[in-house]
Write a protein that holds these residues in place. Structure first.
Motif, PDB file in Angstrom:
ATOM      1  N   HIS A 123     -11.808  11.228 -17.389  1.00  0.00           N
ATOM      2  CA  HIS A 123     -10.758  11.413 -16.374  1.00  0.00           C
ATOM      3  C   HIS A 123     -10.481  10.111 -15.624  1.00  0.00           C
ATOM      4  O   HIS A 123      -9.334   9.847 -15.246  1.00  0.00           O
ATOM      5  CB  HIS A 123     -11.150  12.549 -15.420  1.00  0.00           C
ATOM      6  CG  HIS A 123     -10.979  13.894 -16.049  1.00  0.00           C
ATOM      7  ND1 HIS A 123      -9.760  14.531 -16.126  1.00  0.00           N
ATOM      8  CD2 HIS A 123     -11.868  14.685 -16.701  1.00  0.00           C
ATOM      9  CE1 HIS A 123      -9.906  15.679 -16.768  1.00  0.00           C
ATOM     10  NE2 HIS A 123     -11.180  15.799 -17.138  1.00  0.00           N
ATOM     11  N   THR A 124     -11.505   9.287 -15.439  1.00  0.00           N
ATOM     12  CA  THR A 124     -11.278   7.973 -14.812  1.00  0.00           C
ATOM     13  C   THR A 124     -10.402   7.114 -15.713  1.00  0.00           C
ATOM     14  O   THR A 124      -9.489   6.416 -15.238  1.00  0.00           O
ATOM     15  CB  THR A 124     -12.623   7.270 -14.555  1.00  0.00           C
ATOM     16  OG1 THR A 124     -13.426   8.095 -13.716  1.00  0.00           O
ATOM     17  CG2 THR A 124     -12.406   5.914 -13.901  1.00  0.00           C
ATOM     18  N   ALA A 125     -10.683   7.155 -17.028  1.00  0.00           N
ATOM     19  CA  ALA A 125      -9.875   6.367 -17.977  1.00  0.00           C
ATOM     20  C   ALA A 125      -8.436   6.850 -17.987  1.00  0.00           C
ATOM     21  O   ALA A 125      -7.494   6.040 -17.979  1.00  0.00           O
ATOM     22  CB  ALA A 125     -10.475   6.460 -19.376  1.00  0.00           C
ATOM     23  N   LEU A 126      -8.237   8.166 -17.969  1.00  0.00           N
ATOM     24  CA  LEU A 126      -6.872   8.710 -17.961  1.00  0.00           C
ATOM     25  C   LEU A 126      -6.142   8.320 -16.677  1.00  0.00           C
ATOM     26  O   LEU A 126      -4.965   7.952 -16.704  1.00  0.00           O
ATOM     27  CB  LEU A 126      -6.915  10.233 -18.118  1.00  0.00           C
ATOM     28  CG  LEU A 126      -7.283  10.746 -19.522  1.00  0.00           C
ATOM     29  CD1 LEU A 126      -7.606  12.234 -19.489  1.00  0.00           C
ATOM     30  CD2 LEU A 126      -6.147  10.478 -20.501  1.00  0.00           C
ATOM     31  N   SER A 127      -6.849   8.386 -15.571  1.00  0.00           N
ATOM     32  CA  SER A 127      -6.224   7.990 -14.300  1.00  0.00           C
ATOM     33  C   SER A 127      -5.897   6.507 -14.308  1.00  0.00           C
ATOM     34  O   SER A 127      -4.890   6.070 -13.746  1.00  0.00           O
ATOM     35  CB  SER A 127      -7.172   8.290 -13.130  1.00  0.00           C
ATOM     36  OG  SER A 127      -7.490   9.665 -13.103  1.00  0.00           O
ATOM     37  N   GLY A 128      -6.763   5.721 -14.971  1.00  0.00           N
ATOM     38  CA  GLY A 128      -6.578   4.281 -15.001  1.00  0.00           C
ATOM     39  C   GLY A 128      -5.399   3.821 -15.825  1.00  0.00           C
ATOM     40  O   GLY A 128      -5.013   2.645 -15.762  1.00  0.00           O
ATOM     41  N   LEU A 129      -4.803   4.727 -16.619  1.00  0.00           N
ATOM     42  CA  LEU A 129      -3.638   4.327 -17.407  1.00  0.00           C
ATOM     43  C   LEU A 129      -2.482   3.902 -16.524  1.00  0.00           C
ATOM     44  O   LEU A 129      -1.604   3.143 -16.952  1.00  0.00           O
ATOM     45  CB  LEU A 129      -3.189   5.486 -18.318  1.00  0.00           C
ATOM     46  CG  LEU A 129      -4.104   5.816 -19.500  1.00  0.00           C
ATOM     47  CD1 LEU A 129      -3.584   7.036 -20.247  1.00  0.00           C
ATOM     48  CD2 LEU A 129      -4.226   4.635 -20.451  1.00  0.00           C
ATOM     49  N   ASN A 130      -2.465   4.375 -15.279  1.00  0.00           N
ATOM     50  CA  ASN A 130      -1.387   4.002 -14.355  1.00  0.00           C
ATOM     51  C   ASN A 130      -1.819   2.928 -13.375  1.00  0.00           C
ATOM     52  O   ASN A 130      -1.102   2.619 -12.434  1.00  0.00           O
ATOM     53  CB  ASN A 130      -0.931   5.249 -13.585  1.00  0.00           C
ATOM     54  CG  ASN A 130      -0.375   6.298 -14.521  1.00  0.00           C
ATOM     55  OD1 ASN A 130       0.369   5.972 -15.442  1.00  0.00           O
ATOM     56  ND2 ASN A 130      -0.767   7.548 -14.317  1.00  0.00           N
ATOM     57  N   SER A 131      -3.027   2.362 -13.602  1.00  0.00           N
ATOM     58  CA  SER A 131      -3.535   1.348 -12.681  1.00  0.00           C
ATOM     59  C   SER A 131      -3.520  -0.003 -13.354  1.00  0.00           C
ATOM     60  O   SER A 131      -4.011  -0.162 -14.471  1.00  0.00           O
ATOM     61  CB  SER A 131      -4.967   1.713 -12.272  1.00  0.00           C
ATOM     62  OG  SER A 131      -5.626   0.599 -11.740  1.00  0.00           O
ATOM     63  N   ASP A 132      -2.964  -0.990 -12.697  1.00  0.00           N
ATOM     64  CA  ASP A 132      -2.912  -2.339 -13.262  1.00  0.00           C
ATOM     65  C   ASP A 132      -4.315  -2.907 -13.470  1.00  0.00           C
ATOM     66  O   ASP A 132      -4.575  -3.625 -14.415  1.00  0.00           O
ATOM     67  CB  ASP A 132      -2.113  -3.274 -12.348  1.00  0.00           C
ATOM     68  CG  ASP A 132      -0.629  -2.928 -12.364  1.00  0.00           C
ATOM     69  OD1 ASP A 132      -0.197  -2.304 -13.350  1.00  0.00           O
ATOM     70  OD2 ASP A 132       0.058  -3.266 -11.391  1.00  0.00           O
TER      71      ASP A 132
END
Length: 977
Positions: A224-233
């Motif tokens: 879930h952290t990786a999925l959330s990180g898709l929108n993080s630079d």
């Protein structure tokens, strides 16, 4: 200390000395030093020395890593603990040091973990050890995260000199500790600045496939952290790597596996689909768009089985992949090409399983599955066909770049997914168009491309300065699918053929027009309206031969195709064709056909001559040879001195044309007559130029093609040729004399009337060859001679065993082969091994069976030595790339001699000391040979043989021990107990 100072001085010289020779000497010294046992202590001391500069630290960390990977067996068993303590200290001391050094030390620790059993690390193995170290030294957590990241990657690093069993055990040790690793990564998510590093390490561990159920991963905090990180630079790259690995983790290769992976697939797919708008977001950085496209491509590749069902959900993914394919950046669009190929393979197989893998029809059956994807592949054709346009700045590219662009562009059905360099991938566009043609049908695909062509031609006109590139791209695409368009297509092809003469003769456009004409030569022959286009199209080809060397090359190839496929229809136009041919051969007028491309014209006219009745063929063949024979005769007429001094090129350009005539003019009697008539010319060249390998190769190729075409009709001339080459071979040992003899053996080997002169030929050639190949250095210096000698020997086994096995040259050749098995030259070594395999497999052929007793009398006394040398080749005397051929030869001798061969193998492998090969590894290897003796299939036997090879090659020291024990070059060695 003195050696440490020498290392520092060598490194200083390597990086800073102005003299290249000094730098090279320093480099060689340092490489030699890394192989010494002193390198352990020196590298370790210098790494612990805080005064060491960055260059010294990098070199020493690389040295230590390499020593642990390859030479760990040099150390006594008690060295493990101090080595681990030292590496651990270094890992902690460099936690803020140069990343290069830290990575090398991490790799060294990982290699150590692979070498040493888990219990040596304490309770719970290396993973518990790392966790305890991280808890005790929280400031060094980044270093230990780096170590955790490389651990699963090093499982598959075959530079690490461990036995296959230990490698498998280590992989299982990591798998058993996966929960510990993931708990560590999860804890690191909450430590400031470590989230990205933790995700990268998580991505690495996901390569140990299917160790955690997909349902558990679906709810895991790391996912879930990786999925959330898709929108993080900040986390974008690490997140993409994790999601990519998760996609591969859930790869579905058949629909039965879907249920177990579905919980994670259902989490991943919607989040990836939400990224679709970014593909067209002009504000996004190109690297970010590439990352998104990579996820879509990974998703397509992994879930192609699901997508091929054609469900509504899968069609949404297909549309997203079309969006990626439409991206203007070629590197991004090409990421999806593998998916379109895999999808085509699946839906074609499911629509017509009987036809799959064979030639596809131009219009496949309209199954529901094909219909579901029809519109997608129609859109695909339109999208990719524009991607082969010449770059706008093509004229400004260097000649080398232009050449590379064109060469890669005209190679169809290449290995398309070897990389994403634009010029390489252009050929992949042609392959995608072929995939589309296999789904839509060639005729339907052609219609789409024709509309593209019409649209482009409207903008092209007759003026040279207009943009010709879109029309050229459409024609390139039309050419790409030529094999899939029906030969009777009557709607679009006539219009295209009418259009071609109207296009401007811009060089690149004309080149592609010529290629299109050649690609559709079968259509021109078969389609009802095809023949009516021949004359104007040949005129285009003549123009192509006159514009530039590139257009001439394309025109020559197309001319050959047309003459091959339409030869019956062109017989009546022979005068006009000969006019073109003679002009190009002599170089009259505007023709710009190179010597190499002229061979296509030679082939073209030879094919047309083949269709003539016998009574006209002889005269036509004379006319065909004339432009080639006349220059040769002129040179000979100037006397032996001139003939001997001419550059080889002045002769071979004409001889090569004759070789092509003899190969493609299928009139055996006319060719035999031509060779007999030309023999005085050939003899002059043989006599005066026999020292010149290039000329001899060309002349022997011409004679070989004549023998292949005329067969027994050349009987009289062949005898004269053989007498000539036997005498010349003793003087100059030209390998081409052997391959010419090889063709003669194939044609005349079973003819009883030829027994006497073939026996003399065989004994003469082989006696002389074996007399000059007496040590392995001779084989290394003349690999071409070795290659052709043993190819000839294999051909003798197949076509005249009655002459070969009864000859005294047979045992001489076997002895010669034993000396040369370990020659490093690939072709030479393979020819020797294949010869021995043919000898061992003799009983498998009806012709060979009567000579098995003779063979056994020669092989059995030598069997132990041959087996030992083959095992030496298997275990390091030959490169590992030769393993398959050596294995087959070893299995062949085992099948031929059963229990005897097994005893030979036991005796040979018992020579290898136990510190190199264990008893278990020996027994597995011998069991594989025993299974071969019992008739087991080769495929099931290769693993233990390959593993013995790997074990014996695991490092330089072991390889030297093994080769020192087997001593492949000492053929008379006697095993001692």
């Amino acid at each position: 200390m003195e050696l440490q100072n020498t290392v520092k001085e060598a490194l200083n010289a390597l990086y800073h000395h102005p003299d290249d020779a000094v730098r090279m000497q320093a480099d060689r010294w340092l490489q030699d030093f890394q192989r010494t046992i002193d390198a352990w202590q020196v590298a370790d001391n210098l790494l612990h020395d805080t005064s060491s500069n960055i260059e010294t630290s990098v070199f020493c960390s690389q040295t230590l890593r390499s020593k642990v990977q390859r030479d760990f067996e040099e150390l006594p068993s008690e060295a493990f603990r101090p080595l681990r303590i030292s590496l651990n200290t270094l890992l902690k001391s460099f936690h803020k040091g140069p990343p290069k050094v830290r990575t090398q030390i991490s790799l060294a620790v990982a290699a150590l973990a692979i070498h040493v059993p888990a219990e040596d690390w304490g309770d719970g193995g290396i993973l518990n050890w790392i966790r305890d170290e991280m808890n005790s030294h929280p400031e060094c957590i980044p270093s230990f995260l780096e170590l955790l990241r490389v651990l699963p990657e090093e499982v598959f690093n075959y530079k690490i000199a461990v036995r296959p069993d230990r490698r498998r055990i280590f992989e299982n040790e990591l798998a058993a500790g996966m929960e510990i690793a993931l708990n560590v990564f999860t804890a690191c998510l909450n430590i400031n600045g470590l989230s990205e590093q933790a995700l990268e390490a998580f991505a690495s561990w996901l390569r140990l496939r299917h160790r955690i159920p997909a349902s558990a991963l679906a709810s895991h905090p790391l996912v879930h952290t990786a999925l959330s990180g898709l929108n993080s630079d900040i986390l974008s790259e690490a997140s993409v790597n994790v999601i990519s690995e998760l996609i591969h983790y859930t790869t579905v290769r058949n629909l039965d596996e879907v249920a177990s992976q579905m919980p994670l697939i259902q989490v991943l797919v919607p989040r990836i689909m939400n990224l679709k708008p970014q593909l067209r977001d002009s504000s996004k950085d190109e690297e970010d768009v590439k990352a998104v496209a990579r996820l879509f491509a990974d998703m397509g590749d992994a879930y192609v089985e699901l997508i091929a069902t054609g469900s509504d959900e899968s069609m949404v993914i297909v549309q997203a992949l079309l969006e990626a394919t439409s991206h203007p950046e070629f590197d991004i669009a090409s990421m999806t090409f593998n998916f379109w190929h895999s999808l085509q393979m699946l839906i074609s197989e499911r629509s017509n399983p009987l036809q799959h893998g064979h030639e596809q029809s131009s219009e496949p059956e309209k199954s529901p599955q094909l219909l579901a994807f029809r519109s997608s592949y129609e859109a695909l054709v339109s999208l990719v066909s524009v991607k082969v346009e010449y770059p706008q700045d093509y004229a400004d590219l260097s000649r080398e770049d232009q050449k590379d662009f064109k060469q890669t562009r005209y190679v169809l059905r290449s290995n398309i997914f070897c990389g994403f360099h634009k010029t390489i991938m252009l050929a992949a566009v042609a392959d995608v168009l072929i995939d589309a043609a296999l789904v839509l049908g060639g005729d339907a695909t052609l219609k789409i491309l024709y509309m593209k062509l019409i649209e482009a031609v409207r903008n092209c006109g007759q003026v040279q300065q207009t943009d010709w590139r879109p029309a050229e791209a459409a024609l390139y695409s039309i050419r790409a699918i030529s094999d899939y368009v029906s030969n009777t297509e009557g709607d679009v092809m006539p219009q295209i053929m009418n259009l071609l003469p109207q296009l401007p003769h811009q060089p690149q456009l004309l080149q592609t027009v010529c290629y299109v004409i050649g690609a559709y030569s079968k259509w021109l022959d078969t389609a009802p309206s095809g023949p009516s286009f021949l004359s104007p199209l040949i005129n285009i080809l003549v123009s192509g031969m006159s514009i530039s060397e590139d257009t001439a090359a394309a025109a020559a190839v197309a001319f050959r195709h047309i003459c091959d496929d339409c030869k019956k229809k062109l017989c009546g136009s022979l005068d006009g064709l000969f006019q073109i041919y003679q002009g190009a051969m002599i170089g009259e007028g505007p023709f710009k056909v190179s010597a190499e491309d002229s061979l296509h014209l030679v082939e073209a006219l030879s094919m047309v001559v083949t269709e003539l009745p016998s009574e006209h063929a002889k005269k036509a063949l004379e006319a065909l040879c004339l432009p080639t024979v006349a220059p040769l005769q002129d040179i000979i007429n100037q006397g032996p001195l001139v003939l001997g001094q001419k550059p080889a090129r002045d002769l071979t350009v004409h001889i090569d044309r004759l070789a092509n005539i003899f190969r493609h003019a299928n009139h055996p009697e006319a060719v035999a007559d031509a060779v007999q008539r030309l023999w005085p010319i050939f003899k002059s060249i043989f006599d005066i130029r026999s020292w010149d390998m290039r000329t001899m190769e060309s002349l022997c190729r011409a004679c070989k093609n004549a023998v292949r075409t005329s067969k027994t009709l050349m009987g009289v001339t062949v005898g004269v040729i053989l007498e000539e080459i036997q005498a010349l071979y003793k003087q100059h040992q030209q390998p081409c004399f052997l391959y010419l003899s090889s063709e003669v053996i194939k044609i005349f080997g079973s003819d009883p009337s030829c027994t006497n002169y073939l026996t003399i030929l065989i004994e003469s050639l082989f006696n002389h060859t074996t007399s000059v190949l007496t040590k392995v250095q001779d084989f290394s210096s003349r690999p071409d001679l070795v290659d052709d000698c043993f190819l000839l020997a294999s051909r003798c086994i197949r076509y005249c065993p009655q002459l070969f096995f009864t000859s005294p040259v047979f045992p001489c050749l076997v002895d010669c082969s034993m000396i040369g098995i370990t020659v490093q030259h690939r072709e030479a070594s393979n020819s020797i091994l294949n010869f021995l395999s043919d000898v061992f497999d003799l009983a498998n052929s009806t012709q060979g069976k009567p000579y098995v007793p003779i063979r056994d009398n020669v092989i059995i006394p030598r069997g132990a030595v041959i087996t030992r040398v083959l095992i030496a080749a298997l275990t390091g005397a030959l490169p590992s790339s030769r393993l398959e051929t050596v294995t087959y030869t070893l299995l062949a001798i085992t099948r031929a001699y059963s229990s005897k061969a097994l005893e030979w193998a036991k005796d040979a492998i018992s020579l290898i000391p136990s510190n190199a090969v264990t008893d278990v590894e020996r027994s597995r290897f011998l069991q594989a040979l025993s299974d071969a003796m019992s008739g087991a299939a080769v495929n099931g036997l290769t693993t233990p043989i390959e593993e013995l090879s790997e074990v014996c090659r695991r490092n330089r020291s072991v390889q030297e021990i093994v080769q020192g024990a087997l001593r492949p070059l000492e053929l008379n060695m006697v095993a001692v107990s």
